[in-house]
Design a protein around this motif. Structure first.
Motif, mmCIF file in Angstrom:
data_model
loop_
_atom_site.group_PDB
_atom_site.id
_atom_site.type_symbol
_atom_site.label_atom_id
_atom_site.label_comp_id
_atom_site.label_asym_id
_atom_site.label_seq_id
_atom_site.Cartn_x
_atom_site.Cartn_y
_atom_site.Cartn_z
ATOM 1 N N SER A 25 -0.520 9.699 2.086
ATOM 2 C CA SER A 25 -0.216 8.740 1.033
ATOM 3 C C SER A 25 -0.197 9.390 -0.429
ATOM 4 C CB SER A 25 -1.722 7.761 0.995
ATOM 5 O OG SER A 25 -1.835 7.003 0.079
ATOM 6 N N GLY A 26 0.995 9.002 -1.030
ATOM 7 C CA GLY A 26 1.243 9.701 -2.244
ATOM 8 C C GLY A 26 2.158 10.722 -2.034
ATOM 9 N N LYS A 65 8.018 7.162 -1.960
ATOM 10 C CA LYS A 65 6.663 7.706 -2.112
ATOM 11 C C LYS A 65 5.707 7.068 -1.088
ATOM 12 C CE LYS A 65 3.638 8.929 -5.830
ATOM 13 N NZ LYS A 65 3.103 8.587 -7.381
ATOM 14 N N ASN A 74 1.004 -1.323 0.006
ATOM 15 C CA ASN A 74 0.008 -0.143 0.012
ATOM 16 C C ASN A 74 0.891 1.366 -0.097
ATOM 17 O OD1 ASN A 74 -2.370 -1.547 0.322
ATOM 18 N ND2 ASN A 74 -1.611 -1.858 2.413
ATOM 19 N N GLY A 75 1.644 1.423 -1.165
ATOM 20 C CA GLY A 75 2.307 2.656 -1.171
ATOM 21 C C GLY A 75 3.583 2.443 -0.319
#
Ligand code: ACO
Length: 326
Positions: free
Chosen positions: A304-305, A325, A172-173
């Protein structure tokens, strides 16, 4: 084919005992004002006498495993970054492996304050190649055992602590995109623990001359830290065709607030997007970057991101810049 690699879990362990600047005023000729104005440090944590680095490492590792929903049996390799190992040998990682109840291979990395990113880079390669699926990477230090508590120019700077990360195929990222490493052995004399190795064998004289404690040329280290960390950030961004506006948070090695501000200045990053926790912990060398990353994530500074840059610098000399990231 390379496998995308991420950070599956994070954990930290900071000993409860706090050593404040006021406490140091009673130990050496210094003042709270001097320490804060020159370093930004207000307090640091200390492991109790006789508590080895492996104990802090194991606690941080248990928390990272819990965060990732894993058990020690799920780990394929353990790498411990430290310059304050339990002993010169065997590797602290082997002691950690036993205490955790894991059965995988385990070894140490010595890259001083760049220790965690160096270890994370190795773990990244193992996982990307498929050689190991999940690697437990730990940065842990009990530097208080190697500090000359009568030397005011160094004893105010350092602290004990540990952080751990599970490096595994990205789910998840929290994607590790790149870690660029550098070393310069010609500057090895600037920051070292001179005695007790094969170059200067332990003797009554080395003990009398306090050569089993950390020695540092603070001014030179200061200048080089700013230059190497600043340049490492700019090179990393250039490689990935990013600019500073793309980066949500810069997490520099936590040695000294003046070094951190000077690095931010050199690369043109506003301090609002630079992470600082050196005021609470002092310089925890190999543990600093991972504790800072874990705290930045925990307090919601990265979402996130977001792109995050970790930049480190330490004895060796060694330096590194990592792009993540989230
Ligand atoms: N309290 C009071 N006075 C002190 C102290 C202290 N704790 N320590 C040194 N002084 C004195 C010195 O004796 C000197 O006195 P003098 O002028 O009478 O000789 C005076 O303060 C100035 O000393 P400087 O060494 O010039 O002080 P400077 O401004 O360079 O700050 C410091 C020293 C904080 C160590 C700085 O050089 C520094 O931060 N260097 C980087 C070191 C570092 O962070 N290393 C960590 C490992 S590497 C890394 O992680 C990046």
């Amino acid at each position: 084919m390379t496998i995308p690699v991420g950070i599956l879990g994070l954990g930290t362990f900071l000993p409860d005992k706090r050593l404040t600047n006021a406490d140091l005023e009673k130990m050496v000729e210094t003042t709270d004002e001097w320490i804060i104005s020159r370093t930004g440090i207000r307090e640091r944590r200390l492991a109790g006498k006789g508590v080895p680095t492996s104990e802090l490492a194991v606690e941080a590792a248990r928390r990272a495993l819990k965060d990732a929903g894993l058990t020690p049996a799920d780990i394929g390799l353990i790498i411990v970054a430290t310059i304050s190992p339990d002993m010169i040998f065997p590797a602290t990682a082997c002691i950690v492996q036993y205490k955790l109840g894991a059965e995988c291979p385990a070894y140490d990395i010595s890259a001083a304050c760049s220790g965690f990113p160096f270890a994370m880079s190795a773990a990244h390669s193992y996982v990307a190649s498929g050689m190991y699926e999940r690697v437990l990477v730990i940065g842990a230090e009990v530097l208080s055992a190697f500090i000359d508590w009568t030397d005011r120019s160094t004893c105010v700077l350092f602290g004990d602590g540990a952080g751990a990360a599970i490096i595994a195929p990205a789910e998840n990222g929290r994607l590790i995109i790149d870690t660029q490493l550098g070393s310069s052995g010609k500057h090895a004399d600037l920051l070292k623990l001179p005695a007790g190795g094969s170059a200067m064998r332990a003797s009554e004289e080395t003990v009398r001359e306090r050569l089993h404690f950390l020695k540092m040329d603070g001014k030179e280290i200061f200048k080089l830290a700013v230059r190497y960390m600043g340049d490492a950030v700019l090179k990393l961004l250039k490689t990935h065709n990013l600019n500073l506006d793309d980066i949500r948070l810069l997490i520099p090695h936590q040695a000294n607030l003046r070094i951190i501000s000077a690095v931010a200045d050199r690369v043109g990053m506003p301090m609002e997007r630079v992470f600082v926790n050196v005021d609470k912990y002092g310089n925890m060398s190999s543990a600093a970057s991972i504790v800072a990353l874990a705290e930045a994530a925990q307090c919601g500074k990265i979402k996130s991101g977001d792109y995050v840059v970790l930049v480190a610098f330490g004895a060796g000399l060694t330096w590194s810049a990592s792009l993540i990231k989230w």
